[in-house]
Design a protein around this motif. Structure first.
Motif, PDB file in Angstrom:
ATOM      1  N   VAL A 274      33.655  49.958  45.391  1.00 52.38           N
ATOM      2  CA  VAL A 274      33.520  48.965  46.458  1.00 52.38           C
ATOM      3  C   VAL A 274      32.599  47.877  45.916  1.00 52.38           C
ATOM      4  O   VAL A 274      31.416  48.113  45.707  1.00 52.38           O
ATOM      5  N   SER A 275      33.139  46.705  45.649  1.00 52.74           N
ATOM      6  CA  SER A 275      32.361  45.632  45.028  1.00 52.74           C
ATOM      7  C   SER A 275      32.123  44.486  46.000  1.00 52.74           C
ATOM      8  O   SER A 275      32.969  44.188  46.853  1.00 52.74           O
ATOM      9  N   GLU A 276      30.987  43.831  45.857  1.00 54.39           N
ATOM     10  CA  GLU A 276      30.773  42.565  46.548  1.00 54.39           C
ATOM     11  C   GLU A 276      31.861  41.617  46.078  1.00 54.39           C
ATOM     12  O   GLU A 276      32.163  41.535  44.890  1.00 54.39           O
ATOM     13  N   VAL A 277      32.480  40.904  47.005  1.00 57.08           N
ATOM     14  CA  VAL A 277      33.688  40.162  46.689  1.00 57.08           C
ATOM     15  C   VAL A 277      33.449  39.067  45.661  1.00 57.08           C
ATOM     16  O   VAL A 277      34.323  38.779  44.829  1.00 57.08           O
ATOM     17  N   ARG A 278      32.267  38.474  45.627  1.00 51.27           N
ATOM     18  CA  ARG A 278      32.016  37.424  44.640  1.00 51.27           C
ATOM     19  C   ARG A 278      32.050  37.980  43.222  1.00 51.27           C
ATOM     20  O   ARG A 278      32.424  37.273  42.277  1.00 51.27           O
ATOM     21  N   GLY A 279      31.641  39.239  43.078  1.00 51.79           N
ATOM     22  CA  GLY A 279      31.710  39.873  41.766  1.00 51.79           C
ATOM     23  C   GLY A 279      33.136  39.982  41.271  1.00 51.79           C
ATOM     24  O   GLY A 279      33.413  39.844  40.063  1.00 51.79           O
ATOM     25  N   ILE A 280      34.068  40.206  42.187  1.00 52.09           N
ATOM     26  CA  ILE A 280      35.486  40.263  41.827  1.00 52.09           C
ATOM     27  C   ILE A 280      36.032  38.878  41.543  1.00 52.09           C
ATOM     28  O   ILE A 280      36.768  38.658  40.570  1.00 52.09           O
ATOM     29  N   PHE A 281      35.679  37.906  42.369  1.00 53.63           N
ATOM     30  CA  PHE A 281      36.181  36.551  42.154  1.00 53.63           C
ATOM     31  C   PHE A 281      35.634  35.941  40.862  1.00 53.63           C
ATOM     32  O   PHE A 281      36.295  35.114  40.243  1.00 53.63           O
ATOM     33  N   ARG A 282      34.417  36.333  40.478  1.00 55.53           N
ATOM     34  CA  ARG A 282      33.867  35.838  39.214  1.00 55.53           C
ATOM     35  C   ARG A 282      34.537  36.498  38.015  1.00 55.53           C
ATOM     36  O   ARG A 282      34.531  35.946  36.913  1.00 55.53           O
ATOM     37  N   ASN A 283      35.056  37.675  38.225  1.00 53.97           N
ATOM     38  CA  ASN A 283      35.635  38.438  37.129  1.00 53.97           C
ATOM     39  C   ASN A 283      36.976  39.032  37.555  1.00 53.97           C
ATOM     40  O   ASN A 283      37.144  40.249  37.628  1.00 53.97           O
ATOM     41  N   PRO A 284      37.961  38.188  37.863  1.00 51.02           N
ATOM     42  CA  PRO A 284      39.238  38.687  38.389  1.00 51.02           C
ATOM     43  C   PRO A 284      39.986  39.584  37.423  1.00 51.02           C
ATOM     44  O   PRO A 284      40.797  40.417  37.840  1.00 51.02           O
ATOM     45  N   GLY A 285      39.703  39.444  36.131  1.00 57.74           N
ATOM     46  CA  GLY A 285      40.360  40.300  35.145  1.00 57.74           C
ATOM     47  C   GLY A 285      40.010  41.766  35.307  1.00 57.74           C
ATOM     48  O   GLY A 285      40.751  42.646  34.831  1.00 57.74           O
ATOM     49  N   ALA A 286      38.883  42.060  35.982  1.00 56.27           N
ATOM     50  CA  ALA A 286      38.477  43.445  36.178  1.00 56.27           C
ATOM     51  C   ALA A 286      39.430  44.193  37.095  1.00 56.27           C
ATOM     52  O   ALA A 286      39.533  45.425  37.027  1.00 56.27           O
ATOM     53  N   VAL A 287      40.137  43.447  37.955  1.00 57.14           N
ATOM     54  CA  VAL A 287      41.018  44.105  38.929  1.00 57.14           C
ATOM     55  C   VAL A 287      42.120  44.879  38.225  1.00 57.14           C
ATOM     56  O   VAL A 287      42.379  46.056  38.533  1.00 57.14           O
ATOM     57  N   SER A 288      42.779  44.240  37.260  1.00 56.89           N
ATOM     58  CA  SER A 288      43.875  44.916  36.564  1.00 56.89           C
ATOM     59  C   SER A 288      43.368  46.117  35.784  1.00 56.89           C
ATOM     60  O   SER A 288      44.041  47.159  35.728  1.00 56.89           O
ATOM     61  N   LYS A 289      42.185  46.008  35.204  1.00 59.93           N
ATOM     62  CA  LYS A 289      41.619  47.135  34.466  1.00 59.93           C
ATOM     63  C   LYS A 289      41.345  48.306  35.401  1.00 59.93           C
ATOM     64  O   LYS A 289      41.645  49.467  35.081  1.00 59.93           O
ATOM     65  N   ILE A 290      40.767  48.006  36.572  1.00 54.46           N
ATOM     66  CA  ILE A 290      40.469  49.050  37.553  1.00 54.46           C
ATOM     67  C   ILE A 290      41.746  49.731  38.013  1.00 54.46           C
ATOM     68  O   ILE A 290      41.816  50.959  38.122  1.00 54.46           O
ATOM     69  N   LYS A 291      42.790  48.946  38.255  1.00 52.37           N
ATOM     70  CA  LYS A 291      44.051  49.512  38.719  1.00 52.37           C
ATOM     71  C   LYS A 291      44.737  50.327  37.630  1.00 52.37           C
ATOM     72  O   LYS A 291      45.349  51.360  37.901  1.00 52.37           O
ATOM     73  N   GLU A 292      44.645  49.856  36.374  1.00 50.92           N
ATOM     74  CA  GLU A 292      45.234  50.605  35.262  1.00 50.92           C
ATOM     75  C   GLU A 292      44.602  51.985  35.115  1.00 50.92           C
ATOM     76  O   GLU A 292      45.258  52.940  34.682  1.00 50.92           O
ATOM     77  N   LEU A 293      43.330  52.081  35.485  1.00 50.42           N
ATOM     78  CA  LEU A 293      42.604  53.345  35.386  1.00 50.42           C
ATOM     79  C   LEU A 293      42.799  54.223  36.618  1.00 50.42           C
ATOM     80  O   LEU A 293      42.141  55.250  36.763  1.00 50.42           O
ATOM     81  N   LYS A 294      43.715  53.804  37.509  1.00 49.85           N
ATOM     82  CA  LYS A 294      44.045  54.575  38.716  1.00 49.85           C
ATOM     83  C   LYS A 294      42.871  54.704  39.670  1.00 49.85           C
ATOM     84  O   LYS A 294      42.758  55.685  40.410  1.00 49.85           O
ATOM     85  N   LEU A 295      41.971  53.716  39.661  1.00 45.99           N
ATOM     86  CA  LEU A 295      40.865  53.676  40.604  1.00 45.99           C
ATOM     87  C   LEU A 295      41.234  52.751  41.766  1.00 45.99           C
ATOM     88  O   LEU A 295      41.936  51.762  41.581  1.00 45.99           O
ATOM     89  N   SER A 296      40.773  53.081  42.944  1.00 46.19           N
ATOM     90  CA  SER A 296      40.964  52.204  44.090  1.00 46.19           C
ATOM     91  C   SER A 296      39.857  51.160  44.115  1.00 46.19           C
ATOM     92  O   SER A 296      38.773  51.370  43.571  1.00 46.19           O
ATOM     93  N   LEU A 297      40.122  50.033  44.755  1.00 45.46           N
ATOM     94  CA  LEU A 297      39.159  48.936  44.786  1.00 45.46           C
ATOM     95  C   LEU A 297      39.105  48.306  46.165  1.00 45.46           C
ATOM     96  O   LEU A 297      40.116  47.807  46.672  1.00 45.46           O
ATOM     97  N   LEU A 298      37.926  48.343  46.763  1.00 46.11           N
ATOM     98  CA  LEU A 298      37.648  47.672  48.023  1.00 46.11           C
ATOM     99  C   LEU A 298      36.580  46.622  47.772  1.00 46.11           C
ATOM    100  O   LEU A 298      35.878  46.666  46.752  1.00 46.11           O
ATOM    101  N   THR A 299      36.436  45.678  48.691  1.00 47.57           N
ATOM    102  CA  THR A 299      35.362  44.696  48.571  1.00 47.57           C
ATOM    103  C   THR A 299      34.620  44.539  49.896  1.00 47.57           C
ATOM    104  O   THR A 299      35.134  44.894  50.956  1.00 47.57           O
ATOM    105  N   TYR A 300      33.405  44.012  49.806  1.00 44.95           N
ATOM    106  CA  TYR A 300      32.608  43.668  50.982  1.00 44.95           C
ATOM    107  C   TYR A 300      31.962  42.311  50.728  1.00 44.95           C
ATOM    108  O   TYR A 300      31.977  41.799  49.607  1.00 44.95           O
ATOM    109  N   GLY A 301      31.387  41.731  51.744  1.00 46.93           N
ATOM    110  CA  GLY A 301      30.696  40.453  51.582  1.00 46.93           C
ATOM    111  C   GLY A 301      31.188  39.426  52.597  1.00 46.93           C
ATOM    112  O   GLY A 301      32.257  39.564  53.190  1.00 46.93           O
TER     113      GLY A 301
END
Length: 382
Positions: A274-301
């Motif tokens: 569960v990441s603060e959403v700005r952390g995801i928007f600053r690093n959008p490439g992390a989303v595909s890596k997280i999904k490739e590793l079969k991890l779920s991803l939520l955000t807050y903020g």
């Protein structure tokens, strides 16, 4: 309160989440609860109510931020009137071993002009419940104040108030089809010994396993060792690691980046982040890596209270958002997720083989436009 010496994983008659389970296993608002969870296949974009119907920002000019007392049964059931999948709330344990629902590390009150500060976990249950509105109509509780982020002490005044509650009461009084995202709350600036973490988590787990029944439950925590221990103590419910995604820096390096969050999940067998959403928007490439590793991803903020930001996250493949404006965002998401239908005479722009709808209930982007957005967003957030 004495704790029974029972290991959570030994409790019978509960289905178990596989080692590689992700949030996609979880179907919410279902009548069969846990039995349905293991068979849920279809992906679903989740909307999760922050502290119920939204956190309280007492200095905000937006009345929605101080409408219903956060982290109360009233707030949870208010959120449940809308199509949310889960509610998120904070759980701490009193000094006599009772899990209670409260966000702040300290509680404030005023008596004869003097302000008193007490650490929540150093209060007994009866002391904790003595603050704010009381259950008995003829009883008056201690004045409840709150310390804002800028250090001001203000009266905790909302339009619809209600007494504080325990974790057990939340299970007993909230719609059982509404999922619980239970944040295991610890002070960011306290170093906790493993034995202490174990005792705290054991008290929480016992309540969950005794009262959750078929309700969907997710555990999450900013405290890395607490998240890891929650995973070791049981394998019935998924455990997510909470991170600021690099927006703040902590002494514990495991908290400082999405890369460290991913590493912790893989090493500890956690099911998601569960990441603060700005952390995801600053690093959008992390989303595909997280999904490739079969991890779920939520955000807050706070950006999650903006429907356009929520929709972009849906396009990015994020699994769900924790929001304060529950009614507004659930309405927006419901509209965005409706299947598209092109009316006669509606304008459509053709880009190669892609069709881009330019009028309607939601924005539609070509792959090229989405790639541009994902490159632009980090610069805008920065």
């Amino acid at each position: 309160m004495a704790l029974k010496a029972v290991h959570v994983s030994d409790v019978p008659n509960l289905d178990h989440v596989p080692e590689n389970a992700s949030l996609s296993l979880y179907s919410t608002r279902c009548s069969k609860g846990v039995e349905r969870l293991t068979s849920f296949k279809a992906p679903k974009f989740l909307v999760i109510g922050h502290r119920g119907n939204g956190m309280n920002m007492l200095q905000s000019s937006d009345l929605r931020m101080k409408a219903v007392k956060e982290n109360t049964v009233l707030s949870f059931n208010t959120a449940g009137k809308y199509p949310v999948d889960f509610i998120e709330f904070d759980v701490q344990v009193t000094k006599d071993g009772c899990p209670i629902v409260f966000h702040d590390n300290f509680i404030y009150s005023e008596d004869n002009g003097t302000i008193y500060e007490k650490r929540v976990t150093e209060l007994s249950l009866s002391e904790f419940l003595s603050y704010g509105p009381q259950r008995e109509a003829d009883m008056e509780g201690k004045t409840l104040l709150r310390k804002t982020k800028d250090g001001k002490i203000v009266k905790w005044t909302v339009e619809f108030d209600e007494p504080a509650c325990t974790l057990q009461e939340a299970f007993q009084k909230v719609n059982p089809s509404l999922g619980f995202n239970i944040e295991l709350k610890f002070d960011d600036y306290v170093v906790y010994q493993q034995e202490h973490l174990h005792n705290i988590l054991q008290a929480i787990m016992e309540v969950v396993l005794d009262h959750a029944k078929e309700r969907p439950v997710i555990f999450s925590s900013f405290q890395p060792d607490a998240a890891l221990l929650a995973r070791k103590l049981q394998n019935t419910y998924p455990v997510f690691f909470l991170t600021n995604g690099g927006n703040e820096i902590y002494y514990d390096v495991r908290r400082n980046t999405l890369e460290e969050a991913i590493k912790l999940c893989l090493e500890g067998g956690l099911q998601g982040i569960v990441s603060e959403v700005r952390g995801i928007f600053r690093n959008p490439g992390a989303v595909s890596k997280i999904k490739e590793l079969k991890l779920s991803l939520l955000t807050y903020g706070r950006l999650n209270n903006v429907s356009e930001a929520v929709y972009v996250q849906h396009l990015m493949g994020i699994d769900g958002v924790i929001v304060d404006f529950v009614r507004d965002i659930t309405e927006a998401v419901s509209s965005m997720m409706k299947p598209l239908s092109l009316d006669v005479g509606e304008d459509v722009l053709l880009e190669g083989d892609e069709r881009v709808k330019v009028e309607g209930s939601r924005p539609q982007f070509s792959q090229r436009e989405l790639e541009f957005l994902l490159k632009l967003i980090p610069e805008l957030v920065q």
